[in-house]
Design a protein around this motif. Structure first.
Motif, mmCIF file in Angstrom:
data_model
loop_
_atom_site.group_PDB
_atom_site.id
_atom_site.type_symbol
_atom_site.label_atom_id
_atom_site.label_comp_id
_atom_site.label_asym_id
_atom_site.label_seq_id
_atom_site.Cartn_x
_atom_site.Cartn_y
_atom_site.Cartn_z
ATOM 1 N N ALA A 1 0.816 -1.219 0.000
ATOM 2 C CA ALA A 1 0.000 0.000 0.000
ATOM 3 C C ALA A 1 0.843 1.259 0.000
ATOM 4 O O ALA A 1 0.444 2.299 -0.529
ATOM 5 C CB ALA A 1 -0.922 -0.005 1.207
ATOM 6 N N SER A 2 2.028 1.191 0.627
ATOM 7 C CA SER A 2 2.929 2.349 0.686
ATOM 8 C C SER A 2 4.261 1.872 1.242
ATOM 9 O O SER A 2 4.385 0.708 1.644
ATOM 10 C CB SER A 2 2.356 3.435 1.614
ATOM 11 N N GLY A 3 5.238 2.742 1.264
ATOM 12 C CA GLY A 3 6.507 2.375 1.902
ATOM 13 C C GLY A 3 7.720 2.664 1.059
ATOM 14 O O GLY A 3 7.662 3.392 0.059
ATOM 15 N N SER B 1 1.644 2.461 -6.097
ATOM 16 C CA SER B 1 0.793 1.582 -5.275
ATOM 17 C C SER B 1 -0.609 1.429 -5.880
ATOM 18 O O SER B 1 -1.052 2.264 -6.670
ATOM 19 C CB SER B 1 0.657 2.160 -3.861
ATOM 20 N N PRO B 2 -1.316 0.364 -5.436
ATOM 21 C CA PRO B 2 -2.700 0.186 -5.880
ATOM 22 C C PRO B 2 -3.563 1.414 -5.559
ATOM 23 O O PRO B 2 -4.374 1.851 -6.381
ATOM 24 C CB PRO B 2 -3.160 -1.038 -5.084
ATOM 25 N N GLY B 3 -3.377 1.953 -4.349
ATOM 26 C CA GLY B 3 -4.180 3.112 -3.943
ATOM 27 C C GLY B 3 -3.931 4.330 -4.820
ATOM 28 O O GLY B 3 -4.845 5.121 -5.080
ATOM 29 N N MET B 4 -2.688 4.475 -5.249
ATOM 30 C CA MET B 4 -2.383 5.618 -6.139
ATOM 31 C C MET B 4 -3.142 5.493 -7.459
ATOM 32 O O MET B 4 -3.648 6.479 -7.996
ATOM 33 C CB MET B 4 -0.879 5.676 -6.417
ATOM 34 N N LEU B 5 -3.225 4.265 -7.969
ATOM 35 C CA LEU B 5 -3.962 4.044 -9.221
ATOM 36 C C LEU B 5 -5.446 4.310 -9.022
ATOM 37 O O LEU B 5 -6.095 4.967 -9.834
ATOM 38 C CB LEU B 5 -3.751 2.613 -9.729
ATOM 39 N N LYS B 6 -5.964 3.811 -7.911
ATOM 40 C CA LYS B 6 -7.387 4.000 -7.615
ATOM 41 C C LYS B 6 -7.693 5.491 -7.500
ATOM 42 O O LYS B 6 -8.673 5.989 -8.042
ATOM 43 C CB LYS B 6 -7.702 3.266 -6.301
#
Ligand code: PEP
Length: 251
Positions: free
Chosen positions: A70-72, A79-84
């Motif tokens: 998710a981050s790091g 990250s997946p969240g960045m794409l979302k």
């Protein structure tokens, strides 16, 4: 009926201006129906602009890869969240070029598939054999193992939503398309693997694409086959007219 998915994989091609122009030229010409959906898999840097440009249309924007965390501290990764957050809806995972050049494994593909669902992205998971494996009659076993490892630990509902792209490596970017019979044979096997490992209902619903030198001239024959539910297309997806012809073949 399974809705066909035509996905254009641009790989590392186009300038931002060219990418935006492509979306401008295609977005209002995608047939809006329940038979086919159209996806463009673009380089990371173009994604926010393309999502914005395609808003409110039937053209979907995908990434070609992502990290599973998710981050790091993963310099250079996305990250997946960045794409979302960027408004992307699909992500290609485990493309053979990533497996060959960037050390992608069945294990990372599985982690990424889980990570995609965790944020609500639809994964397009690529599997496929080398020429050597085909010549040694290892295609079915190899593809079966890749599919099983990719979907391990997913819920039935998640497996139903995965798009599996069967891409024989010897057919990617080579101009050598698998015959529709060869392609369908493996796609049928993949469906059987899903049936044996998940359920018949999920196997009936899961969408399986073929990829490998698909072009307007051969796409119809491939899509007519019983277990081929779309195409993942590299070279022939780069030009707007060619991409639109591929999408229209799915109607
Ligand atoms: C691909 O990039 O996944 C692919 C199948 O490429 P091509 O259509 O150029 O063979």
């Amino acid at each position: 009926m399974r809705k066909k998915v035509i996905a254009g994989n641009w790989k590392m091609n186009k300038t931002l201006a060219e990418a935006v122009q492509f979306v401008e030229d295609t977005k209002n010409r995608i047939p809006a129906n329940d038979q086919v959906e159209a996806v463009v898999c673009a380089p990371f840097l173009f994604l926010p602009a393309l999502v914005e440009k395609a808003k409110g249309t039937d053209l979907h924007i995908a990434a070609q890869n992502m990290h599973f965390e998710a981050s790091g501290a993963f310099t250079g990764e996305v990250s997946p969240g960045m794409l979302k957050d960027a408004g992307v809806t699909y992500v290609v995972l485990g493309h053979s070029e990533r497996r060959a050049y960037f050390a992608e494994t069945d294990e990372t593909v599985n982690k990424k598939t889980h990570a995609a669902f965790n944020v609500g992205l639809t994964p397009i998971v690529c599997v496929g054999e080398t020429l050597e494996q085909r010549e040694n009659n290892e295609t079915m076993d190899h593809v079966e193992a890749q599919v099983k490892r990719a979907i391990a630990g997913l819920s039935d509902e998640q497996v139903k939503q995965v798009i599996i792209a069967y891409e024989p490596i010897w057919a990617i970017g080579t101009g050598k398309t698998a015959t529709s019979e060869q392609a369908n044979e493996v796609c049928t096997h993949i469906r059987k693997v899903v049936k044996a490992n998940v359920s018949e209902a999920v196997a009936d619903s899961v969408r399986i694409q073929y990829g490998g030198s698909v072009k307007p001239a051969n796409v119809k024959e491939l899509l007519l086959r019983s277990d081929i539910d779309g195409a993942l297309v590299g070279g022939a997806s780069l030009e707007a007219d060619s991409f639109l012809q591929l999408v229209e073949a799915g109607v």
